[in-house]
Design a protein around this motif. Sequence first.
Motif, PDB file in Angstrom:
ATOM      1  N   PHE A 406       0.858  -1.188   0.000  1.00 44.98           N
ATOM      2  CA  PHE A 406       0.000   0.000   0.000  1.00 44.98           C
ATOM      3  C   PHE A 406       0.891   1.235   0.000  1.00 44.98           C
ATOM      4  O   PHE A 406       1.806   1.353   0.820  1.00 44.98           O
ATOM      5  CB  PHE A 406      -0.904   0.040   1.240  1.00 44.98           C
ATOM      6  N   GLY A 407       0.615   2.142  -0.922  1.00 48.31           N
ATOM      7  CA  GLY A 407       1.360   3.393  -0.964  1.00 48.31           C
ATOM      8  C   GLY A 407       2.853   3.203  -1.058  1.00 48.31           C
ATOM      9  O   GLY A 407       3.620   3.976  -0.474  1.00 48.31           O
ATOM     10  N   GLY A 408       3.269   2.173  -1.748  1.00 49.25           N
ATOM     11  CA  GLY A 408       4.702   1.912  -1.882  1.00 49.25           C
ATOM     12  C   GLY A 408       5.313   1.221  -0.684  1.00 49.25           C
ATOM     13  O   GLY A 408       6.522   0.971  -0.651  1.00 49.25           O
ATOM     14  N   ILE A 409       4.504   0.898   0.328  1.00 50.67           N
ATOM     15  CA  ILE A 409       5.000   0.213   1.521  1.00 50.67           C
ATOM     16  C   ILE A 409       4.743  -1.280   1.383  1.00 50.67           C
ATOM     17  O   ILE A 409       3.600  -1.707   1.168  1.00 50.67           O
ATOM     18  CB  ILE A 409       4.310   0.748   2.800  1.00 50.67           C
ATOM     19  N   HIS A 410       5.771  -2.060   1.503  1.00 51.93           N
ATOM     20  CA  HIS A 410       5.638  -3.517   1.480  1.00 51.93           C
ATOM     21  C   HIS A 410       5.276  -3.975   2.889  1.00 51.93           C
ATOM     22  O   HIS A 410       6.041  -3.777   3.838  1.00 51.93           O
ATOM     23  CB  HIS A 410       6.931  -4.178   1.019  1.00 51.93           C
ATOM     24  N   ILE A 411       4.117  -4.594   3.031  1.00 54.72           N
ATOM     25  CA  ILE A 411       3.629  -5.013   4.347  1.00 54.72           C
ATOM     26  C   ILE A 411       3.760  -6.525   4.461  1.00 54.72           C
ATOM     27  O   ILE A 411       3.109  -7.268   3.722  1.00 54.72           O
ATOM     28  CB  ILE A 411       2.173  -4.575   4.555  1.00 54.72           C
ATOM     29  N   PRO A 412       4.589  -7.007   5.364  1.00 54.87           N
ATOM     30  CA  PRO A 412       4.786  -8.458   5.517  1.00 54.87           C
ATOM     31  C   PRO A 412       3.514  -9.159   6.002  1.00 54.87           C
ATOM     32  O   PRO A 412       2.649  -8.554   6.654  1.00 54.87           O
ATOM     33  CB  PRO A 412       5.899  -8.555   6.571  1.00 54.87           C
ATOM     34  N   LYS A 413       3.419 -10.410   5.692  1.00 55.58           N
ATOM     35  CA  LYS A 413       2.303 -11.228   6.161  1.00 55.58           C
ATOM     36  C   LYS A 413       2.263 -11.229   7.685  1.00 55.58           C
ATOM     37  O   LYS A 413       3.284 -11.330   8.353  1.00 55.58           O
ATOM     38  CB  LYS A 413       2.474 -12.662   5.643  1.00 55.58           C
ATOM     39  N   GLY A 414       1.050 -11.092   8.227  1.00 58.22           N
ATOM     40  CA  GLY A 414       0.879 -11.130   9.675  1.00 58.22           C
ATOM     41  C   GLY A 414       0.846  -9.776  10.344  1.00 58.22           C
ATOM     42  O   GLY A 414       0.504  -9.675  11.531  1.00 58.22           O
TER      43      GLY A 414
END
Length: 519
Positions: A406-414
């Motif tokens: 989202f918005g260039g932010i990589h959000i890890p699983k969990g």
Amino acid sequence: MEVWLSLWPVGVCGLLLIYFYSVAWLRPESIRNKLRQQGITGPPSSFLYGNSLEMKKLVMAARSRGGRGVEIKHDYTPLVFPYFERWRKRYGPVFSYSMGTVVALHVSHPDLVKEISLCSSLDLGKATYLKKTHEPLFGEGILKSNGVSWSHQRKIIAPEFFSDKVKGMVDLMVDSAIPVLRSWEETVELGGGTAEIKVDEDLRCYSADVISRTCFGSNYIRGKEIFLKLRALQKAVSRPNLFAEITGLRCLPTKRGREVRRLNKEVNSLILKTVKEEEEEEEEGDGREKRTSQHSLLHAILRSANNSVAYTHASDSFIVDNCKNIYFAGHEATAVATTWCLMLLALHPEWQARARAEAAEVCGGRSLDAHALQKMKALTMVIQETLRLYPPGAFVAREALQEMQFGGIHIPKGVNIYVPVSTLHHDATIWGADVLEFKPERFARGIMGACHLPQTYLPFGAGPRTCLGQNFAMIELKVILSLILLRFSFSLSPNYFHSPSLRLIVEPEFGVKLMVNKA
């Protein structure tokens, strides 16, 4: 061999300790490192507790400094969420923090909130944090389920909350309000024309009765019995159990555990007994009972479950879980929203008079119906402004069930994503310099006209998982408020003590006391 056998317990304990350390520290720290590499920082976490102890300490400090009392300030965030205030100033609108072993991402940047709200991927679901502990309350019902299971349940339940069906429930809501109105009239008469009334419990009873009637039809008396036990169950499981969340071991032989299992068994039994009666009434085909049954949400859920190939083998748990979910989604939040509305109307007699005059003009001595409610524009603005200043849900919470961006932010699983609703609702850059004032007129042209970033108005959540019952809740609020306004005038009691407090939802810690007169 003997040596190996003697060392075996030591080896098992060592493996368990390694597993525990991995779950309690290595895994969350790995996630935090991935966020740090993208420039997303936050307060340092401690082993096992994360930031929980600091959060508790800051809340206690904020309350010891004051902020509660006769003076009414609508910006309750510094009192209820002082840690977010501190961390936002230090780390910006996007930062990470930890609750125990769960890594959370605080998001209050409007553009990022909009992107999250528009996401329809099933990979973005409801947070599973505390799911094991709260399983007796919600099971696998629509509030806690994810993925295909959630999508299927929404298709079944959503049509029962369409506006045309909700409009047909107005008479039922009026009937539920009558005992409250009569009780207040008697209290005022006994007080010689004026009486101090603490409104909270009466409004909870009204809301519970509405849900009981709509959910259980002709069996709403048994519905009330179910809800009383559900409230007891809620209290029993409301305290977070860190050990259970880390290990997954919830069914331990503790006194609290035994109480939870007993209450859960009793609730399930009562709901299934009501289901059986619904089915028997349907088979008997009695005209009066059949019509009543077909208007209940329980009947609709039962019919949908029996017609669903996916849930035929598990229709009992499907019905039980969703009856519990409907109760929690539609009872407490609506009652608390009504309480805040009355508090604000008591503070602003000009809006109280305006809403009363509108209700009297629209009704014109006639019975209240859906058409009349639709014309109550001033009351609608009052409710919308109340939900802005005192949103029932403190957060919109989501979990990245898979890796997302989202918005260039990589959000890890969990990672659990928390959007702080009150922060957005009280942001002067979004709503203007008068953001902390009660000004219902800002909604005169609807939500789109109230602020230039409508995606930041989140009283009923956001995105595909927006509350299914928002039409139901708005009509319920209009019914009880208009009936109270038509019969009574009121002001705040000098004994009212202003103290918003977080108890799953933000509510008045000591209740709301009004000085009530006949209108």
